[in-house]
Design an enzyme around this catalytic site. Structure first.
Site, PDB file in Angstrom:
ATOM      1  N   ASP A  75       2.208  -4.898   9.014  1.00 15.01           N
ATOM      2  CA  ASP A  75       1.038  -4.044   8.813  1.00 15.01           C
ATOM      3  C   ASP A  75      -0.183  -4.953   8.746  1.00 15.01           C
ATOM      4  O   ASP A  75      -0.314  -5.775   7.832  1.00 15.01           O
ATOM      5  CB  ASP A  75       1.215  -3.247   7.513  1.00 15.01           C
ATOM      6  CG  ASP A  75       0.076  -2.267   7.288  1.00 15.01           C
ATOM      7  OD1 ASP A  75      -1.063  -2.588   7.693  1.00 15.01           O
ATOM      8  OD2 ASP A  75       0.316  -1.198   6.711  1.00 15.01           O
ATOM      9  N   PHE A 119       0.869  -1.170   0.000  1.00 14.29           N
ATOM     10  CA  PHE A 119       0.000   0.000   0.000  1.00 14.29           C
ATOM     11  C   PHE A 119       0.913   1.229   0.000  1.00 14.29           C
ATOM     12  O   PHE A 119       1.875   1.281   0.765  1.00 14.29           O
ATOM     13  CB  PHE A 119      -0.888  -0.033   1.253  1.00 14.29           C
ATOM     14  CG  PHE A 119      -1.944   1.026   1.274  1.00 14.29           C
ATOM     15  CD1 PHE A 119      -3.129   0.863   0.571  1.00 14.29           C
ATOM     16  CD2 PHE A 119      -1.758   2.203   1.987  1.00 14.29           C
ATOM     17  CE1 PHE A 119      -4.106   1.850   0.581  1.00 14.29           C
ATOM     18  CE2 PHE A 119      -2.741   3.189   1.997  1.00 14.29           C
ATOM     19  CZ  PHE A 119      -3.910   3.009   1.297  1.00 14.29           C
ATOM     20  N   ARG A 158     -12.377  -5.027  -6.344  1.00 10.11           N
ATOM     21  CA  ARG A 158     -12.085  -5.590  -5.018  1.00 10.11           C
ATOM     22  C   ARG A 158     -13.369  -5.792  -4.237  1.00 10.11           C
ATOM     23  O   ARG A 158     -14.209  -4.890  -4.179  1.00 10.11           O
ATOM     24  CB  ARG A 158     -11.228  -4.581  -4.255  1.00 10.11           C
ATOM     25  CG  ARG A 158      -9.855  -5.026  -3.933  1.00 10.11           C
ATOM     26  CD  ARG A 158      -9.046  -4.009  -3.175  1.00 10.11           C
ATOM     27  NE  ARG A 158      -9.750  -2.921  -2.510  1.00 10.11           N
ATOM     28  CZ  ARG A 158      -9.264  -2.258  -1.474  1.00 10.11           C
ATOM     29  NH1 ARG A 158      -8.105  -2.589  -0.954  1.00 10.11           N
ATOM     30  NH2 ARG A 158      -9.934  -1.259  -0.951  1.00 10.11           N
ATOM     31  N   TYR A 184     -10.583   1.186  11.159  1.00 13.59           N
ATOM     32  CA  TYR A 184     -11.802   1.558  10.404  1.00 13.59           C
ATOM     33  C   TYR A 184     -12.162   0.574   9.309  1.00 13.59           C
ATOM     34  O   TYR A 184     -13.142   0.759   8.616  1.00 13.59           O
ATOM     35  CB  TYR A 184     -11.683   2.978   9.833  1.00 13.59           C
ATOM     36  CG  TYR A 184     -10.454   3.273   9.000  1.00 13.59           C
ATOM     37  CD1 TYR A 184     -10.336   2.776   7.708  1.00 13.59           C
ATOM     38  CD2 TYR A 184      -9.433   4.070   9.491  1.00 13.59           C
ATOM     39  CE1 TYR A 184      -9.222   3.053   6.939  1.00 13.59           C
ATOM     40  CE2 TYR A 184      -8.304   4.346   8.727  1.00 13.59           C
ATOM     41  CZ  TYR A 184      -8.203   3.837   7.452  1.00 13.59           C
ATOM     42  OH  TYR A 184      -7.100   4.112   6.698  1.00 13.59           O
ATOM     43  N   LYS A 185     -11.349  -0.489   9.139  1.00 17.07           N
ATOM     44  CA  LYS A 185     -11.668  -1.496   8.125  1.00 17.07           C
ATOM     45  C   LYS A 185     -12.509  -2.584   8.789  1.00 17.07           C
ATOM     46  O   LYS A 185     -13.650  -2.338   9.144  1.00 17.07           O
ATOM     47  CB  LYS A 185     -10.364  -1.981   7.482  1.00 17.07           C
ATOM     48  CG  LYS A 185      -9.721  -0.837   6.667  1.00 17.07           C
ATOM     49  CD  LYS A 185      -8.353  -1.131   6.125  1.00 17.07           C
ATOM     50  CE  LYS A 185      -7.858   0.067   5.310  1.00 17.07           C
ATOM     51  NZ  LYS A 185      -6.447   0.004   4.996  1.00 17.07           N
TER      52      LYS A 185
HETATM   53  C1  PLP Z   1      -5.734   1.233   4.789  1.00 19.64           C
HETATM   54  C2  PLP Z   1      -4.264   1.091   4.868  1.00 19.64           C
HETATM   55  C3  PLP Z   1      -3.469   2.132   5.396  1.00 19.64           C
HETATM   56  C4  PLP Z   1      -4.116   3.435   5.785  1.00 19.64           C
HETATM   57  O1  PLP Z   1      -3.272   4.305   6.446  1.00 19.64           O
HETATM   58  P1  PLP Z   1      -3.886   5.659   7.037  1.00 19.64           P
HETATM   59  O2  PLP Z   1      -2.789   6.251   7.785  1.00 19.64           O
HETATM   60  O3  PLP Z   1      -5.070   5.270   7.873  1.00 19.64           O
HETATM   61  O4  PLP Z   1      -4.359   6.495   5.897  1.00 19.64           O
HETATM   62  C5  PLP Z   1      -2.109   1.911   5.524  1.00 19.64           C
HETATM   63  N1  PLP Z   1      -1.544   0.745   5.137  1.00 19.64           N
HETATM   64  C6  PLP Z   1      -2.278  -0.263   4.608  1.00 19.64           C
HETATM   65  C7  PLP Z   1      -1.635  -1.538   4.204  1.00 19.64           C
HETATM   66  C8  PLP Z   1      -3.649  -0.108   4.456  1.00 19.64           C
HETATM   67  O5  PLP Z   1      -4.378  -1.089   3.937  1.00 19.64           O
END
Ligand code: PLP
Length: 426
Positions: free
Chosen positions: A213, A140, A385, A238-239
């Site tokens: 992560d 990501f 997705r 939040y996921k």
């Molecule tokens: C959703 C997600 C993020 C989001 O990071 P924010 O700091 O909340 O914007 C980071 N890394 C991964 C792998 C994600 O899926």
């Protein structure tokens, strides 16, 4: 039980060969009562909980109480009387329970991006004689960007090695120069799940540390932070944890590192005695050194509401249903559209809780599906997705979503310009 030891036999979708069979399966689903704890709008099949989970039904009244009573009436007294000040550690321990981390190692605070920065910086500092950070080509983007920033501010020259462009696998990139690897437990595009136990051990054998992560695995995949002696972990709430847009994230730091790990955002909440108002920074001796400053308490309460909605659910039960949902979706899609390119592994030990399908007209297909009530998302250049959150997605929803996907593709919806309009957020 680790994800790797799970067999697919007990959860194949073999018996779900009709919509009626799916409805029947929902009736005996041990998790079926959880759906009522979330607001799922009428007519919506929500397959985007891997990006933003739905609202817990109790969230509105809990937040209202926080605003009207704790903030409105009790004012500053609420830092003590409503337990505001302790929320990062208190909620952290609850998230820790979902990832196999004993209390005192997890905080709910800041954002995933910020927590990544703290963790990577701390890990680099714990390996002062090494200069390599391993990352993933397909990571990501924020993870890659934050790694760049953390390397620049490390105080010594650092190099990045990318799994994908610098070597075919992590194996090929590990040597005694590696300080830390930053890895996504579940790939945000393909849904591929990495073997946390084996990779963590491999890194440790080479004297390196790991930052996992967990954004796409917390709340749906079994994780054994302590058993695998993971060094650092970060993730979103939040996921699959359903805490609301922009809700604070979490960071976990193994007990073994807490006395020595230092992060650069040395704010007053990380001080050993925040209310002594000392001139010099002296970090807390435990996990609280990973705090920085004042936290968004109203959003914190939403995290609490979301964790309450999950109750005492076993992650093992979530994982089993999640695998059955994704298996059903993939087998239905393959049956209805045999040529479609599903990029998510069919092998249960290799996938998280989402299914990715590459299709060059995917953007328009996702838009047309949304119009028909099936909310998934699209990631450029060509990935559709669909996330399958076991707390509220039903087997009947999966059946219907696959049918609607097939209908949209067979109807060639991309010929209609109204499905090709791009908004700022995809
Ligand atoms: C959703 C997600 C993020 C989001 O990071 P924010 O700091 O909340 O914007 C980071 N890394 C991964 C792998 C994600 O899926």
């Amino acid at each position: 039980m680790s994800s790797a030891s799970m067999t697919s036999g007990e959860m194949t979708s073999g018996e779900m060969t009709s919509r009626e069979a799916c409805v029947a399966r929902d009736l005996v689903d041990p998790l079926r009562a959880f759906r009522d704890r979330f607001v799922i709008p009428e007519g919506v099949i929500y397959l985007d909980g891997n990006s933003l989970g739905p609202m817990p039904r109790a969230a509105a009244s809990i937040l209202n109480h926080t605003i009207e009573k704790e903030w409105g009436q009790d004012l500053i007294r609420s830092w003590n009387s409503a337990g505001w000040f302790d929320m990062p550690a208190r909620l952290g321990d609850r998230v820790g329970a979902l990832i196999g981390a004993a209390p005192g190692q997890t905080l709910v605070c800041d954002t995933t991006s910020i927590n990544l920065y703290k963790a990577i910086h701390a890990a680099i500092g714990l390996r002062p004689d090494r200069d390599v950070v391993i990352a993933e080509d397909e990571s990501f983007p924020t993870d890659l960007y934050i790694i760049e920033g953390a390397m620049k501010s490390a105080g010594r020259p650092m190099q990045r090695r990318l799994i994908g462009s610098d070597g075919p696998s992590i194996e090929a990139l590990i040597d005694r120069n590696v300080a830390v690897a930053v890895l996504s437990h579940v790939n945000y595009r393909t849904g591929e799940l990495l073997d946390m136990a084996a990779i963590t051990k491999r890194l440790h054998d080479a004297g390196a540390l790991v930052v996992w992560d967990l954004c796409h695995s917390v709340g749906v995949v079994e994780i054994d932070f302590d058993r695998h002696a993971v060094d650092f972990a970060v993730g979103c709430t939040y996921k699959y944890l359903n805490s609301g847009p922009g809700a604070p994230a979490f960071i976990s730091v193994a007990k073994a590192h807490q006395g020595t790990a230092q992060h650069p955002l040395s704010g007053w909440w990380g001080h050993a005695a925040p209310f002594a108002f000392d001139r010099d920074f002296r970090p807390d001796s435990g996990i609280k050194r990973f705090l920085c400053g004042t936290q968004p308490i109203i959003s914190m309460r939403a995290v609490e509401a979301a964790l309450d909605a999950m109750g005492r659910v076993e992650v093992t039960a979530l994982r089993q249903k999640s695998l059955a949902l994704t298996e059903l979706f993939m087998s239905r899609v393959s049956a209805l559209l045999p040529g479609l390119d599903i990029v998510t592994p069919r092998e249960t030990s290799l996938r998280g809780s989402q299914v990715g399908i590459e299709f060059d007209k995917g953007f328009a297909v996702v838009q047309a599906m949304i119009e028909r009530g099936v909310i998934g998302d699209f990631r450029a250049p060509d990935l559709m997705r669909f996330g399958f959150a076991p707390l509220y997605v039903r087997f009947e929803d999966v059946w219907d979503a696959a049918e609607i996907l097939a209908d949209c593709i067979k109807a060639e919806v991309w010929r209609d310009p109204r499905y090709n309009r791009k908004l700022e957020v995809t």
